[in-house]
Design a protein around this motif. Structure first.
Motif, PDB file in Angstrom:
ATOM      1  N   TYR A   1      -2.548  -0.819 -14.721  1.00 51.62           N
ATOM      2  CA  TYR A   1      -1.349  -1.655 -14.677  1.00 51.62           C
ATOM      3  C   TYR A   1      -0.124  -0.783 -14.859  1.00 51.62           C
ATOM      4  CZ  TYR A   1      -3.304  -6.409 -15.106  1.00 51.62           C
ATOM      5  OH  TYR A   1      -3.931  -7.610 -14.887  1.00 51.62           O
ATOM      6  N   ASN A   2       0.939  -1.108 -14.087  1.00 49.41           N
ATOM      7  CA  ASN A   2       2.264  -0.643 -14.438  1.00 49.41           C
ATOM      8  C   ASN A   2       3.057  -1.891 -14.787  1.00 49.41           C
ATOM      9  OD1 ASN A   2       1.880   2.190 -13.788  1.00 49.41           O
ATOM     10  ND2 ASN A   2       1.707   1.482 -11.687  1.00 49.41           N
ATOM     11  N   VAL A   3       4.091  -1.716 -15.595  1.00 51.94           N
ATOM     12  CA  VAL A   3       4.788  -2.893 -16.121  1.00 51.94           C
ATOM     13  C   VAL A   3       6.206  -3.008 -15.566  1.00 51.94           C
ATOM     14  CG1 VAL A   3       3.385  -2.933 -18.199  1.00 51.94           C
ATOM     15  CG2 VAL A   3       5.541  -1.647 -18.201  1.00 51.94           C
ATOM     16  N   ARG A   4       6.386  -2.453 -14.369  1.00 50.13           N
ATOM     17  CA  ARG A   4       7.701  -2.474 -13.691  1.00 50.13           C
ATOM     18  C   ARG A   4       7.402  -2.436 -12.201  1.00 50.13           C
ATOM     19  NH1 ARG A   4       6.229   2.230 -11.228  1.00 50.13           N
ATOM     20  NH2 ARG A   4       4.893   3.351 -12.663  1.00 50.13           N
ATOM     21  N   PHE A   5       8.438  -2.641 -11.391  1.00 47.34           N
ATOM     22  CA  PHE A   5       8.215  -2.571  -9.952  1.00 47.34           C
ATOM     23  C   PHE A   5       7.859  -1.141  -9.545  1.00 47.34           C
ATOM     24  CE2 PHE A   5      10.816  -6.468 -10.028  1.00 47.34           C
ATOM     25  CZ  PHE A   5      10.033  -7.278  -9.214  1.00 47.34           C
ATOM     26  N   GLY A   6       7.059  -1.014  -8.500  1.00 46.81           N
ATOM     27  CA  GLY A   6       6.724   0.309  -7.982  1.00 46.81           C
ATOM     28  C   GLY A   6       7.920   0.914  -7.264  1.00 46.81           C
ATOM     29  N   ASP A   7       7.963   2.213  -7.254  1.00 46.07           N
ATOM     30  CA  ASP A   7       9.007   2.929  -6.541  1.00 46.07           C
ATOM     31  C   ASP A   7       8.293   3.921  -5.624  1.00 46.07           C
ATOM     32  OD1 ASP A   7      11.204   4.287  -5.683  1.00 46.07           O
ATOM     33  OD2 ASP A   7      12.061   4.595  -7.670  1.00 46.07           O
ATOM     34  N   PRO A   8       8.199   3.723  -4.322  1.00 46.77           N
ATOM     35  CA  PRO A   8       9.071   2.919  -3.452  1.00 46.77           C
ATOM     36  C   PRO A   8       8.537   1.537  -3.056  1.00 46.77           C
ATOM     37  CG  PRO A   8       7.782   4.373  -2.070  1.00 46.77           C
ATOM     38  CD  PRO A   8       7.309   4.575  -3.490  1.00 46.77           C
ATOM     39  N   GLU A   9       7.511   1.002  -3.721  1.00 45.19           N
ATOM     40  CA  GLU A   9       6.977  -0.299  -3.299  1.00 45.19           C
ATOM     41  C   GLU A   9       8.029  -1.406  -3.412  1.00 45.19           C
ATOM     42  OE1 GLU A   9       5.499   1.875  -5.215  1.00 45.19           O
ATOM     43  OE2 GLU A   9       3.352   1.993  -4.825  1.00 45.19           O
ATOM     44  N   CYS A  10       8.888  -1.319  -4.437  1.00 46.36           N
ATOM     45  CA  CYS A  10       9.919  -2.332  -4.631  1.00 46.36           C
ATOM     46  C   CYS A  10      10.833  -2.450  -3.397  1.00 46.36           C
ATOM     47  CB  CYS A  10      10.762  -1.933  -5.845  1.00 46.36           C
ATOM     48  SG  CYS A  10      11.991  -3.141  -6.308  1.00 46.36           S
TER      49      CYS A  10
ATOM     50  N   THR B   1       2.185  12.843  -5.457  1.00 48.15           N
ATOM     51  CA  THR B   1       3.619  12.716  -5.716  1.00 48.15           C
ATOM     52  C   THR B   1       3.842  11.354  -6.365  1.00 48.15           C
ATOM     53  OG1 THR B   1       4.126  11.517  -3.690  1.00 48.15           O
ATOM     54  CG2 THR B   1       4.037  13.918  -3.527  1.00 48.15           C
ATOM     55  N   GLY B   2       5.097  11.011  -6.596  1.00 48.01           N
ATOM     56  CA  GLY B   2       5.422   9.662  -7.074  1.00 48.01           C
ATOM     57  C   GLY B   2       5.272   8.625  -5.979  1.00 48.01           C
ATOM     58  N   GLY B   3       5.050   9.058  -4.751  1.00 46.91           N
ATOM     59  CA  GLY B   3       4.916   8.146  -3.611  1.00 46.91           C
ATOM     60  C   GLY B   3       5.817   8.598  -2.467  1.00 46.91           C
TER      61      GLY B   3
ATOM     62  N   GLN C   1       0.869  -1.169   0.000  1.00 46.46           N
ATOM     63  CA  GLN C   1       0.000   0.000   0.000  1.00 46.46           C
ATOM     64  C   GLN C   1       0.910   1.224   0.000  1.00 46.46           C
ATOM     65  OE1 GLN C   1      -3.105  -1.631   1.978  1.00 46.46           O
ATOM     66  NE2 GLN C   1      -4.458   0.124   2.015  1.00 46.46           N
ATOM     67  N   ASP C   2       0.561   2.239  -0.760  1.00 41.01           N
ATOM     68  CA  ASP C   2       1.450   3.400  -0.807  1.00 41.01           C
ATOM     69  C   ASP C   2       0.731   4.649  -0.328  1.00 41.01           C
ATOM     70  OD1 ASP C   2      -0.214   3.990  -2.888  1.00 41.01           O
ATOM     71  OD2 ASP C   2       1.377   4.610  -4.249  1.00 41.01           O
ATOM     72  N   HIS C   3       1.485   5.706  -0.212  1.00 37.37           N
ATOM     73  CA  HIS C   3       0.947   7.018   0.174  1.00 37.37           C
ATOM     74  C   HIS C   3       1.352   7.997  -0.903  1.00 37.37           C
ATOM     75  CE1 HIS C   3      -0.208   6.045   4.373  1.00 37.37           C
ATOM     76  NE2 HIS C   3       0.807   5.201   4.321  1.00 37.37           N
TER      77      HIS C   3
ATOM     78  N   PHE D   1       3.913  -7.497 -13.366  1.00 38.65           N
ATOM     79  CA  PHE D   1       2.673  -6.725 -13.330  1.00 38.65           C
ATOM     80  C   PHE D   1       2.635  -6.015 -11.992  1.00 38.65           C
ATOM     81  CE2 PHE D   1       0.910 -10.323 -15.924  1.00 38.65           C
ATOM     82  CZ  PHE D   1       0.529  -9.595 -17.032  1.00 38.65           C
ATOM     83  N   PHE D   2       2.407  -4.722 -12.033  1.00 38.31           N
ATOM     84  CA  PHE D   2       2.160  -3.931 -10.823  1.00 38.31           C
ATOM     85  C   PHE D   2       0.724  -3.463 -11.024  1.00 38.31           C
ATOM     86  CE2 PHE D   2       3.671   0.511  -9.062  1.00 38.31           C
ATOM     87  CZ  PHE D   2       2.605   0.553  -8.181  1.00 38.31           C
ATOM     88  N   ALA D   3      -0.201  -4.195 -10.390  1.00 41.31           N
ATOM     89  CA  ALA D   3      -1.618  -3.891 -10.578  1.00 41.31           C
ATOM     90  C   ALA D   3      -2.086  -2.951  -9.481  1.00 41.31           C
ATOM     91  CB  ALA D   3      -2.432  -5.183 -10.551  1.00 41.31           C
TER      92      ALA D   3
HETATM   93  N1  GLY Z   1       4.822   4.452  -6.394  1.00 38.88           N
HETATM   94  C1  GLY Z   1       4.053   4.429  -7.552  1.00 38.88           C
HETATM   95  C2  GLY Z   1       4.762   4.036  -8.787  1.00 38.88           C
HETATM   96  O1  GLY Z   1       5.857   3.520  -8.784  1.00 38.88           O
HETATM   97  O2  GLY Z   1       4.169   4.227  -9.844  1.00 38.88           O
END
Ligand code: GLY
Ligand code: AMP
Length: 423
Positions: free
Chosen positions: A283-292, A224-226, A210-212, A267-269
């Motif tokens: 969908y994103n097609v790469r790891f999340g940043d900062p989720e990764c 923001t980007g997270g 889960q992100d903010h 898959f980053f759903a």
């Molecule tokens: N934190 C969201 C992203 O990587 O798109």
């Protein structure tokens, strides 16, 4: 194995840190990398947009495997070009990266294969889009079709807001990304992110997060980007994960293959857990940043063979083991972010990592021998804990030891999970 990692953010630092622990690794290069990544890899000053230069470097160093971190090179077809040159690559083809590169593409796929998502229509001009909004009413969601660095989405609570967002898109607020607009039904529920690998045929579920997204405490202020994330996401119970796999991921994998665009990569759903169950937001097609960063802290298994199996069609042969612990990351950003901020501000001290906590570099550089902040999001202070509450306490204790005058962070990352744990 000789590995080249593409990217320079906190996500890539976490990937480099984890790949560097693999007994299968002989040598790790990163292009362009960052000072944190240089603890684990040899940095190479390649222009990643120059695919021929990346291929030439890979050939010169006899690279066995390339891992592409960010979406832009994937959407530009870097993975296709590397594979055409005979180099195993983690990351989807340009055609499959459309899942992130075009919201309309993904919505059409959902419609064709009965994947749960908000009702929608695609528009190439303002008037018909406005007509649709007037017919549907608010709340409603307006999205620029293409990549807009996370800024192309307006969740409009009123019709007037929705109409203004349509004008913004077609007036060029997001450049070419806004030449087409998707208007989508508002989904009500709790959001979660789900990560899953696919080699085009098989799926391997990774973990949830889960992100903010908002800059301010209490999830207020601009997007923001997270600003932080934690894993696992409590809303993603095992039933929800099973339903997500069956109702969303599996039809996506078979649908993409059927359409001639087999998907290989992660898959980053982005999901909304509504009263009906999981529905796909994007969908994103790469790891999340900062989720990764939180995923890598929780992953017990060796990452390298898992990524390699994804790239080489042998995902059915590997498994991923996870710690039961929670992980939480706090983003330290430059004061002013996501608006204007000063660049090259000095970072005087970064505390040592321990088994349970570590600082990943996102937007840093070395200047005249000293570490400076070069980006909006600069450091990711990441920690493990038996609970999110414990991981949060550890992350903030470490964050408070960072000496960087121009930095700030949210003080409440993980608040929903902490409240749940207290209840
Ligand atoms: N934190 C969201 C992203 O990587 O798109
Ligand atoms: P995206 O850039 O597509 O992730 O969208 C940004 C944010 O907008 C998401 O994280 C959601 O919070 C919100 N959002 C996007 N689509 C919808 C929708 N159909 N209903 C409600 N919220 C949405």
């Amino acid at each position: 194995m000789k590995v080249l990692l593409i990217g320079s953010g906190g996500r890539e630092h976490a990937l480099a840190w984890k790949i560097a622990q693999s007994p299968l690794l002989d040598e790790l290069y990163a292009a362009p990398g960052n000072p944190g990544i240089s603890d684990h890899a040899t940095l190479v000053a390649l222009n990643v947009e120059d695919h021929a230069a990346v291929i030439a470097f890979a050939k010169e160093k006899a690279i066995d495997f390339v891992v592409v971190g960010p979406e832009a090179p994937l959407v530009a077809g870097l993975a296709d070009d590397l594979r055409a040159a005979g180099i195993a690559t983690f990351g989807p083809s340009k055609a499959a990266a459309q899942l992130e590169g075009s919201k309309g593409f993904t919505k059409d796929l959902c419609a064709r294969y009965d994947i749960p998502t908000g009702a929608y229509q695609r528009f190439k001009s303002a008037e018909p889009a406005k007509g649709y909004v007037r017919a549907q009413g608010a709340p409603i969601v307006i999205k620029a079709d293409g990549l807009a660095a996370g800024k192309g989405v307006t969740v409009a609570m009123t019709e007037a807001e929705a109409l203004a967002a349509i004008d913004d898109c077609f007036d060029g607020a997001f450049g070419a990304a806004g030449a087409e607009v998707v208007v989508e039904a508002f989904l009500d529920g709790e959001e979660a992110s789900f990560f899953c690998l696919s080699d085009g045929k098989t799926a391997l579920a990774l973990a949830t997060a889960q992100d903010h997204k908002r800059v301010g405490d209490g999830d207020t202020g601009p997007n923001t980007g997270g600003m932080g994330a934690y894993s696992p996401a409590p809303v993603m119970t095992s039933t929800m994960v099973e339903r997500t796999m069956k109702e969303i991921i599996e039809p996506t994998i078979s649908g993409m293959a059927k359409d001639g665009n087999p998907f290989s990569g992660v898959f980053f759903a982005g999901l909304m857990i509504t009263a009906k169950g999981p529905e796909l937001i994007e969908y994103n097609v790469r790891f999340g940043d900062p989720e990764c960063q939180v995923l890598m802290m929780r992953l017990k298994s060796d990452l390298l063979p898992i990524l390699y199996a994804t790239a080489t069609g042998t995902l059915d042969k590997v498994e991923a083991e996870w710690r039961d612990d929670a992980a939480l990351t706090v983003v330290l950003a430059s004061k002013g972010y996501p608006g204007a901020y000063d660049k090259n501000t000095p970072i005087a001290h970064i505390p040592e990592a321990s088994e349970e906590a570590k600082v990943f570099h996102a937007g840093t550089a070395l200047k005249d021998g000293g570490l400076v902040a070069t980006g909006g999001r600069v450091l990711n202070v990441t920690a493990l804990g038996k609970t999110v509450t414990e991981a949060q306490a550890r992350a903030y204790a470490l964050a408070d030891k960072v000496e960087w005058e121009n930095g700030f962070c949210r003080r409440d990352i993980g608040w929903q999970a902490v409240a749940r744990e207290k209840a």
